[in-house]
Design a protein around this motif. Sequence first.
Motif, PDB file in Angstrom:
ATOM      1  N   GLY A 289      -0.292   4.267  -0.176  1.00  0.00           N
ATOM      2  CA  GLY A 289      -1.059   5.286   0.530  1.00  0.00           C
ATOM      3  C   GLY A 289      -0.356   6.641   1.469  1.00  0.00           C
ATOM      4  O   GLY A 289       1.153   5.768   1.616  1.00  0.00           O
ATOM      5  N   VAL A 290      -0.350   7.205   2.290  1.00  0.00           N
ATOM      6  CA  VAL A 290      -0.010   7.930   3.140  1.00  0.00           C
ATOM      7  C   VAL A 290       0.605   6.841   4.020  1.00  0.00           C
ATOM      8  O   VAL A 290       2.085   6.977   4.640  1.00  0.00           O
ATOM      9  CB  VAL A 290      -0.504   9.079   4.090  1.00  0.00           C
ATOM     10  N   ALA A 291       0.233   6.484   5.004  1.00  0.00           N
ATOM     11  CA  ALA A 291       0.062   5.204   5.998  1.00  0.00           C
ATOM     12  C   ALA A 291       1.238   4.374   5.087  1.00  0.00           C
ATOM     13  O   ALA A 291       2.523   4.410   6.397  1.00  0.00           O
ATOM     14  CB  ALA A 291      -1.063   3.925   6.388  1.00  0.00           C
TER      15      ALA A 291
ATOM     16  N   SER B  60      -1.050  -1.525  -5.846  1.00  0.00           N
ATOM     17  CA  SER B  60      -2.241  -1.884  -6.708  1.00  0.00           C
ATOM     18  C   SER B  60      -2.690  -0.775  -7.792  1.00  0.00           C
ATOM     19  O   SER B  60      -2.382  -1.081  -8.725  1.00  0.00           O
ATOM     20  CB  SER B  60      -3.176  -2.219  -6.308  1.00  0.00           C
TER      21      SER B  60
ATOM     22  N   GLN C  27     -19.017  15.742  -4.196  1.00  0.00           N
ATOM     23  CA  GLN C  27     -18.546  14.887  -3.109  1.00  0.00           C
ATOM     24  C   GLN C  27     -20.489  13.596  -2.508  1.00  0.00           C
ATOM     25  O   GLN C  27     -20.513  15.038  -1.689  1.00  0.00           O
ATOM     26  CB  GLN C  27     -17.362  14.126  -2.156  1.00  0.00           C
TER      27      GLN C  27
ATOM     28  N   GLY D  31      -2.759   6.653  -2.999  1.00  0.00           N
ATOM     29  CA  GLY D  31      -3.734   5.820  -2.544  1.00  0.00           C
ATOM     30  C   GLY D  31      -5.355   7.128  -2.175  1.00  0.00           C
ATOM     31  O   GLY D  31      -4.940   8.075  -2.819  1.00  0.00           O
ATOM     32  N   ARG D  32      -5.906   7.737  -1.337  1.00  0.00           N
ATOM     33  CA  ARG D  32      -7.087   8.136  -1.254  1.00  0.00           C
ATOM     34  C   ARG D  32      -6.405   9.355  -1.227  1.00  0.00           C
ATOM     35  O   ARG D  32      -7.580  10.619  -1.656  1.00  0.00           O
ATOM     36  CB  ARG D  32      -8.073   7.583  -0.065  1.00  0.00           C
TER      37      ARG D  32
ATOM     38  N   VAL E  58      -1.465  -7.141  -4.175  1.00  0.00           N
ATOM     39  CA  VAL E  58      -0.811  -8.450  -3.049  1.00  0.00           C
ATOM     40  C   VAL E  58      -1.816  -9.750  -3.576  1.00  0.00           C
ATOM     41  O   VAL E  58      -3.207  -8.724  -2.816  1.00  0.00           O
ATOM     42  CB  VAL E  58      -0.644  -8.005  -2.068  1.00  0.00           C
TER      43      VAL E  58
ATOM     44  N   HIS F 175      -5.195  18.380   6.676  1.00  0.00           N
ATOM     45  CA  HIS F 175      -5.465  19.289   7.698  1.00  0.00           C
ATOM     46  C   HIS F 175      -4.702  18.265   9.128  1.00  0.00           C
ATOM     47  O   HIS F 175      -4.303  17.204   9.026  1.00  0.00           O
ATOM     48  CB  HIS F 175      -7.070  19.388   7.790  1.00  0.00           C
TER      49      HIS F 175
ATOM     50  N   GLY G 280      -8.743   9.617   8.735  1.00  0.00           N
ATOM     51  CA  GLY G 280      -8.110  10.317   7.553  1.00  0.00           C
ATOM     52  C   GLY G 280      -6.577  10.830   7.347  1.00  0.00           C
ATOM     53  O   GLY G 280      -5.944  10.352   7.829  1.00  0.00           O
ATOM     54  N   VAL G 281      -5.952  11.780   6.355  1.00  0.00           N
ATOM     55  CA  VAL G 281      -4.326  11.560   6.782  1.00  0.00           C
ATOM     56  C   VAL G 281      -3.942  11.421   8.175  1.00  0.00           C
ATOM     57  O   VAL G 281      -2.885  11.026   7.922  1.00  0.00           O
ATOM     58  CB  VAL G 281      -4.430  13.027   5.660  1.00  0.00           C
TER      59      VAL G 281
ATOM     60  N   ALA H  42     -14.204   5.344   1.012  1.00  0.00           N
ATOM     61  CA  ALA H  42     -13.542   6.719   1.410  1.00  0.00           C
ATOM     62  C   ALA H  42     -12.868   6.387   2.862  1.00  0.00           C
ATOM     63  O   ALA H  42     -11.976   7.351   2.533  1.00  0.00           O
ATOM     64  CB  ALA H  42     -14.759   7.469   0.507  1.00  0.00           C
TER      65      ALA H  42
ATOM     66  N   GLY I 246       0.740  -1.227   0.170  1.00  0.00           N
ATOM     67  CA  GLY I 246      -0.557  -0.332  -0.177  1.00  0.00           C
ATOM     68  C   GLY I 246       0.721   1.459   0.430  1.00  0.00           C
ATOM     69  O   GLY I 246       1.547   1.692   1.111  1.00  0.00           O
TER      70      GLY I 246
ATOM     71  N   GLN J 208     -14.782  15.665   7.573  1.00  0.00           N
ATOM     72  CA  GLN J 208     -13.755  15.566   8.599  1.00  0.00           C
ATOM     73  C   GLN J 208     -13.873  17.149   9.995  1.00  0.00           C
ATOM     74  O   GLN J 208     -13.558  17.755   9.199  1.00  0.00           O
ATOM     75  CB  GLN J 208     -12.357  15.808   8.615  1.00  0.00           C
TER      76      GLN J 208
ATOM     77  N   GLY K  17      -2.655   1.883   9.124  1.00  0.00           N
ATOM     78  CA  GLY K  17      -3.979   2.621   8.079  1.00  0.00           C
ATOM     79  C   GLY K  17      -4.716   3.624   8.196  1.00  0.00           C
ATOM     80  O   GLY K  17      -4.675   3.567   9.949  1.00  0.00           O
ATOM     81  N   GLU K  18      -5.738   4.167   8.269  1.00  0.00           N
ATOM     82  CA  GLU K  18      -6.337   5.583   8.285  1.00  0.00           C
ATOM     83  C   GLU K  18      -7.129   5.293  10.008  1.00  0.00           C
ATOM     84  O   GLU K  18      -7.679   5.480  11.725  1.00  0.00           O
ATOM     85  CB  GLU K  18      -7.101   6.430   7.838  1.00  0.00           C
TER      86      GLU K  18
HETATM   87  C1  LIG Z   1     -14.214  11.371  -0.725  1.00  0.00           C
HETATM   88  C2  LIG Z   1     -12.883  11.401   0.013  1.00  0.00           C
HETATM   89  C3  LIG Z   1     -12.902  12.118   1.069  1.00  0.00           C
HETATM   90  C4  LIG Z   1     -11.651  12.317   2.398  1.00  0.00           C
HETATM   91  N1  LIG Z   1     -11.866  13.440   3.360  1.00  0.00           N
HETATM   92  C5  LIG Z   1     -11.185  13.474   4.512  1.00  0.00           C
HETATM   93  C6  LIG Z   1     -10.926  15.118   4.585  1.00  0.00           C
HETATM   94  O1  LIG Z   1     -11.353  15.860   4.559  1.00  0.00           O
HETATM   95  N2  LIG Z   1      -9.862  14.803   5.839  1.00  0.00           N
HETATM   96  C7  LIG Z   1      -8.498  13.695   5.724  1.00  0.00           C
HETATM   97  O2  LIG Z   1      -7.731  13.766   6.778  1.00  0.00           O
HETATM   98  N3  LIG Z   1      -9.196  13.009   5.169  1.00  0.00           N
HETATM   99  C8  LIG Z   1     -10.220  12.957   4.488  1.00  0.00           C
HETATM  100  N4  LIG Z   1     -10.293  11.493   3.174  1.00  0.00           N
HETATM  101  C9  LIG Z   1      -9.439  10.257   3.908  1.00  0.00           C
HETATM  102  C10 LIG Z   1      -8.101   9.933   3.071  1.00  0.00           C
HETATM  103  O3  LIG Z   1      -7.771  10.335   2.378  1.00  0.00           O
HETATM  104  C11 LIG Z   1      -7.384   8.668   4.245  1.00  0.00           C
HETATM  105  O4  LIG Z   1      -7.822   8.623   5.544  1.00  0.00           O
HETATM  106  C12 LIG Z   1      -6.376   8.714   3.935  1.00  0.00           C
HETATM  107  O5  LIG Z   1      -5.754   9.011   2.567  1.00  0.00           O
HETATM  108  C13 LIG Z   1      -5.796   6.776   3.955  1.00  0.00           C
HETATM  109  O6  LIG Z   1      -4.628   6.377   4.008  1.00  0.00           O
HETATM  110  P1  LIG Z   1      -4.140   5.307   3.866  1.00  0.00           P
HETATM  111  O7  LIG Z   1      -2.942   5.442   3.660  1.00  0.00           O
HETATM  112  O8  LIG Z   1      -4.542   4.763   4.271  1.00  0.00           O
HETATM  113  O9  LIG Z   1      -4.763   3.657   2.739  1.00  0.00           O
HETATM  114  P2  LIG Z   1      -4.829   4.524   1.156  1.00  0.00           P
HETATM  115  O10 LIG Z   1      -4.603   5.763   0.775  1.00  0.00           O
HETATM  116  O11 LIG Z   1      -5.518   4.107   0.433  1.00  0.00           O
HETATM  117  O12 LIG Z   1      -3.730   4.148   0.635  1.00  0.00           O
HETATM  118  C14 LIG Z   1      -3.755   2.148   0.588  1.00  0.00           C
HETATM  119  C15 LIG Z   1      -2.944   1.806  -0.424  1.00  0.00           C
HETATM  120  O13 LIG Z   1      -3.189   0.030  -0.761  1.00  0.00           O
HETATM  121  C16 LIG Z   1      -3.341  -0.393  -2.143  1.00  0.00           C
HETATM  122  N5  LIG Z   1      -3.853  -1.056  -2.021  1.00  0.00           N
HETATM  123  C17 LIG Z   1      -5.461  -1.428  -0.655  1.00  0.00           C
HETATM  124  N6  LIG Z   1      -5.382  -3.255  -1.494  1.00  0.00           N
HETATM  125  C18 LIG Z   1      -4.028  -3.564  -1.604  1.00  0.00           C
HETATM  126  C19 LIG Z   1      -3.307  -4.824  -2.150  1.00  0.00           C
HETATM  127  N7  LIG Z   1      -3.617  -6.419  -1.924  1.00  0.00           N
HETATM  128  N8  LIG Z   1      -2.372  -4.386  -2.766  1.00  0.00           N
HETATM  129  C20 LIG Z   1      -1.326  -3.979  -3.353  1.00  0.00           C
HETATM  130  N9  LIG Z   1      -1.300  -2.254  -3.132  1.00  0.00           N
HETATM  131  C21 LIG Z   1      -2.939  -2.519  -2.458  1.00  0.00           C
HETATM  132  C22 LIG Z   1      -4.361   1.152  -2.578  1.00  0.00           C
HETATM  133  O14 LIG Z   1      -4.713   0.981  -3.627  1.00  0.00           O
HETATM  134  C23 LIG Z   1      -3.832   1.862  -2.173  1.00  0.00           C
HETATM  135  O15 LIG Z   1      -3.134   2.774  -3.142  1.00  0.00           O
HETATM  136  C24 LIG Z   1     -11.321  11.329   2.603  1.00  0.00           C
HETATM  137  C25 LIG Z   1     -11.506   9.887   1.354  1.00  0.00           C
HETATM  138  C26 LIG Z   1     -11.899  10.328   0.066  1.00  0.00           C
HETATM  139  C27 LIG Z   1     -12.178   9.152  -0.590  1.00  0.00           C
END
Ligand SMILES: Cc1cc2nc3c(=O)[nH]c(=O)nc-3n(C[C@H](O)[C@H](O)[C@H](O)COP(=O)(O)OP(=O)(O)OC[C@H]3O[C@@H](n4cnc5c(N)ncnc54)[C@H](O)[C@@H]3O)c2cc1C
Length: 346
Positions: free
Chosen positions: A15-17, A37, A244, A43-44, A133, A63, A325-326, A291, A13, A97, A317-318
Amino acid sequence: MTAHEVRDVIVVGAGVAGLAAAHRLKEAGRAPLVLTSGRGIGGRCATWRLDGQPVDYGVGFLHGVDPELVAAIHSVGDATPIPGWPRHVEGRGTPCQPRAFAPQSARLAYAEGVSAFPKWLARDLEVRRQTTVERLALGDAGIVLTLASGEQLCGRDVILAMAGPQAETLLVPLVEDSDEVDAARRLLAMLGALPSLTVMAAYDPGTPEPPFEMLYPEDSALLQTVAHDSSKRKAPRALVLVLQALPRWSRAHLDTPPETWERMLLDEAGRLIAPWVRAPSVTRTHRWKWARVDAGCELSQPLLIPLGAGFRLGVAGELFAPGGGVEAAWLSGHRLAGRMLESRPS
Ligand SMILES: Cc1cc2nc3c(=O)[nH]c(=O)nc-3n(C[C@H](O)[C@H](O)[C@H](O)COP(=O)(O)OP(=O)(O)OC[C@H]3O[C@@H](n4cnc5c(N)ncnc54)[C@H](O)[C@@H]3O)c2cc1C
């Protein structure tokens, strides 16, 4: 790499985490490999290019209150920060948020798009994109990851950093090997995630500028936010709005054809803002099945589960820090890496 080659640590993954964890591990001298992937990084925390113009279609701005996170989002090289965005907020509806607008919370966007932050975290990392994966298993040399391509990789430490339901699926084959994994999987199965249907809409030159940077409508059963995305750009070629939908409405329409819900959301935004909003020149839709974490369902810390002969499975993860959130994503990855470094098995 062959199936028999063993990596020090594999992060699933980007994403930010996952990137926060990999970044900290790399700084401490470990050699993480990140698999993700998606085609892009973040990611998000996602930015699309509409005719070259960045459009944020997941989280719209960053934020937080944690001093290290705040310092990190302000020190992104090659990006132009827009401190305080959104400053012009209309409507009394509920933000995604609400704590983003607490007095002590720093807010920030980038002219290049929010994905500048995860890209910056990834700058020195080995990342394999479009690499899904599909399955985990416990092997003699570590945790074996089977990719969608059929290739197998092996990590002595493996971190899952993704939405809760995605992590839960990957944990299933390991429940026979560990009661802790079984407990983690059961816990994740109970915790929900909120969907969001999203429409990016671009308008011809000469279209009137909306008076807001972010609208949180208080009288809509469909829309949670309308972001005036092009207000973040340096010299936007097009006016771009990002619509959204509310979680409940999104869930009810997840299986509806995108052209149907796109029309409904544009009509609703037209009702709320002005008739011209109904007729963009270009649109793009995105269906976020997971989301955001459901507020109040977050766990207090990332998981670190010992498996077999000194191998470890981390889950971040979040969902794994209060508030979601982020900021929670970043904290969970950063803290998990810290725990892994403190307790490195001999
Ligand atoms: C519409 C929307 C509005 C939002 N509004 C806010 C807000 O106002 N404030 C805020 O703080 N947050 C907000 N968020 C949430 C924020 O974007 C997420 O909390 C944060 O980006 C999550 O990061 P993460 O690393 O946990 O997961 P992700 O960003 O989901 O990263 C996970 C990554 O792992 C990959 N992955 C998953 N499964 C597999 C696998 N089996 N094999 C390989 N790769 C895989 C995914 O494709 C993805 O790229 C919002 C999100 C959305 C979608």
